[in-house]
Design a protein around this motif. Structure first.
Motif, PDB file in Angstrom:
ATOM      1  N   ASP A  94      39.069  43.827  47.100  1.00 47.91           N
ATOM      2  CA  ASP A  94      37.698  43.012  46.864  1.00 47.91           C
ATOM      3  C   ASP A  94      37.160  42.183  48.195  1.00 47.91           C
ATOM      4  O   ASP A  94      38.104  42.277  49.288  1.00 47.91           O
ATOM      5  N   GLY A  95      36.061  41.470  48.138  1.00 48.29           N
ATOM      6  CA  GLY A  95      35.560  40.900  49.301  1.00 48.29           C
ATOM      7  C   GLY A  95      36.210  39.657  49.514  1.00 48.29           C
ATOM      8  O   GLY A  95      35.826  38.643  50.397  1.00 48.29           O
ATOM      9  N   GLY A  96      37.015  39.019  48.588  1.00 47.58           N
ATOM     10  CA  GLY A  96      37.583  37.723  48.723  1.00 47.58           C
ATOM     11  C   GLY A  96      36.534  36.629  47.962  1.00 47.58           C
ATOM     12  O   GLY A  96      35.572  37.171  47.397  1.00 47.58           O
ATOM     13  N   GLY A  97      36.827  35.444  48.336  1.00 53.07           N
ATOM     14  CA  GLY A  97      36.140  34.204  47.863  1.00 53.07           C
ATOM     15  C   GLY A  97      34.926  34.041  48.710  1.00 53.07           C
ATOM     16  O   GLY A  97      33.904  33.231  48.259  1.00 53.07           O
ATOM     17  N   HIS A  98      34.845  34.499  49.961  1.00 55.64           N
ATOM     18  CA  HIS A  98      33.790  34.273  51.083  1.00 55.64           C
ATOM     19  C   HIS A  98      32.997  35.285  51.822  1.00 55.64           C
ATOM     20  O   HIS A  98      32.459  35.114  52.669  1.00 55.64           O
ATOM     21  N   ALA A  99      33.020  36.212  50.901  1.00 60.71           N
ATOM     22  CA  ALA A  99      32.387  37.590  51.694  1.00 60.71           C
ATOM     23  C   ALA A  99      31.044  37.400  51.727  1.00 60.71           C
ATOM     24  O   ALA A  99      30.327  36.585  50.961  1.00 60.71           O
ATOM     25  N   ALA A 100      30.284  37.723  52.703  1.00 61.48           N
ATOM     26  CA  ALA A 100      28.999  37.826  53.107  1.00 61.48           C
ATOM     27  C   ALA A 100      28.615  38.936  53.991  1.00 61.48           C
ATOM     28  O   ALA A 100      29.059  39.099  54.857  1.00 61.48           O
ATOM     29  N   ALA A 101      27.423  39.492  53.574  1.00 55.17           N
ATOM     30  CA  ALA A 101      26.769  40.595  54.462  1.00 55.17           C
ATOM     31  C   ALA A 101      27.691  41.608  54.775  1.00 55.17           C
ATOM     32  O   ALA A 101      27.925  42.256  55.611  1.00 55.17           O
ATOM     33  N   GLY A 102      28.506  42.109  53.464  1.00 56.60           N
ATOM     34  CA  GLY A 102      29.663  43.057  53.785  1.00 56.60           C
ATOM     35  C   GLY A 102      30.892  42.486  54.394  1.00 56.60           C
ATOM     36  O   GLY A 102      31.570  43.486  54.903  1.00 56.60           O
ATOM     37  N   THR A 103      31.228  41.449  54.977  1.00 61.66           N
ATOM     38  CA  THR A 103      32.136  41.059  55.789  1.00 61.66           C
ATOM     39  C   THR A 103      32.951  40.146  55.075  1.00 61.66           C
ATOM     40  O   THR A 103      32.419  38.939  54.354  1.00 61.66           O
ATOM     41  N   ARG A 104      34.374  40.096  54.960  1.00 64.00           N
ATOM     42  CA  ARG A 104      35.246  39.032  54.714  1.00 64.00           C
ATOM     43  C   ARG A 104      35.291  37.959  55.514  1.00 64.00           C
ATOM     44  O   ARG A 104      35.338  38.039  56.804  1.00 64.00           O
ATOM     45  N   HIS A 105      35.496  36.597  54.957  1.00 69.27           N
ATOM     46  CA  HIS A 105      35.444  35.591  55.934  1.00 69.27           C
ATOM     47  C   HIS A 105      36.711  34.568  55.435  1.00 69.27           C
ATOM     48  O   HIS A 105      36.866  34.421  53.951  1.00 69.27           O
ATOM     49  N   LEU A 106      37.290  33.917  56.149  1.00 70.32           N
ATOM     50  CA  LEU A 106      38.212  32.677  55.887  1.00 70.32           C
ATOM     51  C   LEU A 106      37.370  31.628  55.969  1.00 70.32           C
ATOM     52  O   LEU A 106      36.329  31.616  56.864  1.00 70.32           O
ATOM     53  N   GLN A 107      37.200  30.730  55.340  1.00 70.17           N
ATOM     54  CA  GLN A 107      36.645  29.446  55.056  1.00 70.17           C
ATOM     55  C   GLN A 107      37.488  28.215  55.071  1.00 70.17           C
ATOM     56  O   GLN A 107      38.642  27.987  54.525  1.00 70.17           O
ATOM     57  N   ARG A 108      36.981  27.109  55.901  1.00 69.59           N
ATOM     58  CA  ARG A 108      37.388  25.791  55.921  1.00 69.59           C
ATOM     59  C   ARG A 108      37.202  25.004  54.600  1.00 69.59           C
ATOM     60  O   ARG A 108      36.156  24.517  54.403  1.00 69.59           O
ATOM     61  N   GLY A 109      38.135  24.845  53.651  1.00 70.58           N
ATOM     62  CA  GLY A 109      37.928  24.118  52.395  1.00 70.58           C
ATOM     63  C   GLY A 109      36.467  24.635  51.890  1.00 70.58           C
ATOM     64  O   GLY A 109      36.417  25.800  51.387  1.00 70.58           O
ATOM     65  N   SER A 110      35.448  23.707  51.532  1.00 70.74           N
ATOM     66  CA  SER A 110      34.255  24.359  50.692  1.00 70.74           C
ATOM     67  C   SER A 110      33.036  24.422  51.710  1.00 70.74           C
ATOM     68  O   SER A 110      32.030  24.461  51.404  1.00 70.74           O
TER      69      SER A 110
ATOM     70  N   ILE B  29      35.609  24.063  63.940  1.00 70.58           N
ATOM     71  CA  ILE B  29      36.246  22.604  63.464  1.00 70.58           C
ATOM     72  C   ILE B  29      37.668  22.668  63.061  1.00 70.58           C
ATOM     73  O   ILE B  29      38.013  23.874  62.590  1.00 70.58           O
ATOM     74  N   PRO B  30      38.452  21.621  63.629  1.00 74.66           N
ATOM     75  CA  PRO B  30      40.114  22.002  63.140  1.00 74.66           C
ATOM     76  C   PRO B  30      40.142  22.038  61.497  1.00 74.66           C
ATOM     77  O   PRO B  30      39.449  21.262  61.165  1.00 74.66           O
ATOM     78  N   GLY B  31      41.276  22.312  61.239  1.00 71.71           N
ATOM     79  CA  GLY B  31      41.585  22.794  59.804  1.00 71.71           C
ATOM     80  C   GLY B  31      42.145  24.042  59.449  1.00 71.71           C
ATOM     81  O   GLY B  31      42.312  24.824  60.429  1.00 71.71           O
ATOM     82  N   THR B  32      42.454  23.915  58.221  1.00 71.17           N
ATOM     83  CA  THR B  32      42.791  25.586  57.806  1.00 71.17           C
ATOM     84  C   THR B  32      41.977  26.156  57.102  1.00 71.17           C
ATOM     85  O   THR B  32      41.006  25.755  56.086  1.00 71.17           O
ATOM     86  N   TYR B  33      41.902  27.361  57.503  1.00 72.40           N
ATOM     87  CA  TYR B  33      40.910  28.596  57.005  1.00 72.40           C
ATOM     88  C   TYR B  33      41.718  29.349  55.929  1.00 72.40           C
ATOM     89  O   TYR B  33      42.439  29.954  56.628  1.00 72.40           O
ATOM     90  N   THR B  34      40.896  29.677  54.924  1.00 72.22           N
ATOM     91  CA  THR B  34      41.721  30.539  53.892  1.00 72.22           C
ATOM     92  C   THR B  34      40.690  31.434  53.241  1.00 72.22           C
ATOM     93  O   THR B  34      39.565  31.137  53.293  1.00 72.22           O
ATOM     94  N   ASP B  35      41.371  32.358  52.536  1.00 70.63           N
ATOM     95  CA  ASP B  35      40.737  33.487  51.663  1.00 70.63           C
ATOM     96  C   ASP B  35      41.583  33.729  50.693  1.00 70.63           C
ATOM     97  O   ASP B  35      42.826  33.941  51.021  1.00 70.63           O
ATOM     98  N   THR B  36      41.061  34.446  49.629  1.00 68.31           N
ATOM     99  CA  THR B  36      42.089  34.861  48.601  1.00 68.31           C
ATOM    100  C   THR B  36      41.334  36.452  48.034  1.00 68.31           C
ATOM    101  O   THR B  36      40.282  36.414  47.682  1.00 68.31           O
ATOM    102  N   LEU B  37      42.283  37.314  48.422  1.00 65.03           N
ATOM    103  CA  LEU B  37      41.961  38.808  48.015  1.00 65.03           C
ATOM    104  C   LEU B  37      42.535  39.353  46.754  1.00 65.03           C
ATOM    105  O   LEU B  37      43.582  38.799  46.685  1.00 65.03           O
ATOM    106  N   THR B  38      41.896  40.180  46.081  1.00 66.84           N
ATOM    107  CA  THR B  38      42.571  40.810  45.125  1.00 66.84           C
ATOM    108  C   THR B  38      42.616  42.228  45.205  1.00 66.84           C
ATOM    109  O   THR B  38      41.537  42.701  45.652  1.00 66.84           O
ATOM    110  N   VAL B  39      43.802  42.825  45.019  1.00 69.38           N
ATOM    111  CA  VAL B  39      44.005  44.237  45.104  1.00 69.38           C
ATOM    112  C   VAL B  39      44.007  45.016  43.877  1.00 69.38           C
ATOM    113  O   VAL B  39      44.712  44.480  43.048  1.00 69.38           O
TER     114      VAL B  39
END
Length: 185
Positions: A102-118, A171-181
Motif C-alpha cells: 500500500d501507500g503507507g500512512g503518508h502517501a500523496a500524489a502517488g508517492t510514499r512519504h516518511l513523515q515527522r510525527g504529525s 527539521i531535525p527529528g525521526t521521520y517514519t511510515d508504516t507499509l502493509t504488504v
C-alpha cells in the motif's frame, strides 16, 4: 414302484447340489456382485506463511532503515528488508505469487512519504522497489510478481528495497511510515 423310484433320484440331485454349494463356500441362495469407484486428490500450488495467527496477521517483515544524516544533506540513501525479514514464507515452486504494497500512512500524489510525527509539512518522499538499484519500482496499488523456484521455495524472501534523496533543510527529528504488504497466490 414307480412312485418309490422318482423321489429317490430327486433326493440325490438335491443333496448333490447342496454338497457342491457347501464345498465351494458359497451358499446356494447367495449372489455376489462387484463395482468400482474412483478415489482422487488434487494438490493445488500455494504458499504457507509460518507463524500466521488466526487473525491473518503475519507479523513484521522487517524495517527499511535509511540511517541518519545532517539537516542540510542532499544525499541519496537506500535500504532493504531482505537481510532481516521476520516472516518465513514457503511456496510451491512455480506458484504465481504476487506482492502488493500500500501507500503507507503518508502517501500523496502517488508517492510514499516518511513523515515527522504529525507534521504533514515535514515529509520526505521515497521510492519502494523490487531491486537494490531501484530500477523496478513497486507502485502504490500495483502488484509485483515474485519468482518461486526449487532453490528458494522453502525460504521465499520478499524483494523490498527503498531509496530516498534528502532535500536539505529538513527539521531535525525521526521521520517514519508504516507499509502493509499483501501477498496473493
Amino acid at each position: 414302484m414307480t412312485r418309490l423310484l422318482q423321489p429317490r433320484p430327486r433326493i440325490i440331485l438335491t443333496s448333490l447340489a447342496a454338497l457342491l454349494a457347501c464345498a465351494s463356500g458359497i451358499p446356494a441362495s447367495r449372489a455376489e456382485t462387484t463395482a468400482q469407484f474412483e478415489v482422487s486428490a488434487e494438490i493445488a500450488p500455494g504458499c504457507l506463511v509460518d507463524g500466521l495467527g488466526s487473525s491473518g496477521h503475519a507479523g513484521t517483515i522487517g524495517t527499511l532503515d535509511f540511517g541518519s544524516d545532517s539537516t542540510f544533506s542532499t544525499a541519496t540513501h537506500t535500504a532493504t528488508t531482505t537481510a532481516a525479514q521476520g516472516i518465513r514464507l514457503r511456496c510451491t515452486p512455480g506458484v504465481n505469487l504476487m506482492m502488493g504494497v500500500d501507500g503507507g500512512g503518508h502517501a500523496a500524489a502517488g508517492t510514499r512519504h516518511l513523515q515527522r510525527g504529525s507534521d504533514t509539512m515535514a515529509r520526505i518522499a521515497y521510492a519502494l522497489c523490487r531491486d537494490a538499484a531501484c530500477n523496478q519500482p513497486i507502485a502504490i496499488g500495483g502488484a509485483a510478481a515474485i519468482t518461486v523456484t526449487g532453490a528458494n521455495s522453502e525460504d521465499v524472501l520478499l524483494p523490498l528495497f527503498a531509496s530516498l534523496t534528502l532535500p536539505g533543510g529538513l527539521i531535525p527529528g525521526t521521520y517514519t511510515d508504516t507499509l502493509t504488504v499483501t501477498l496473493t497466490w
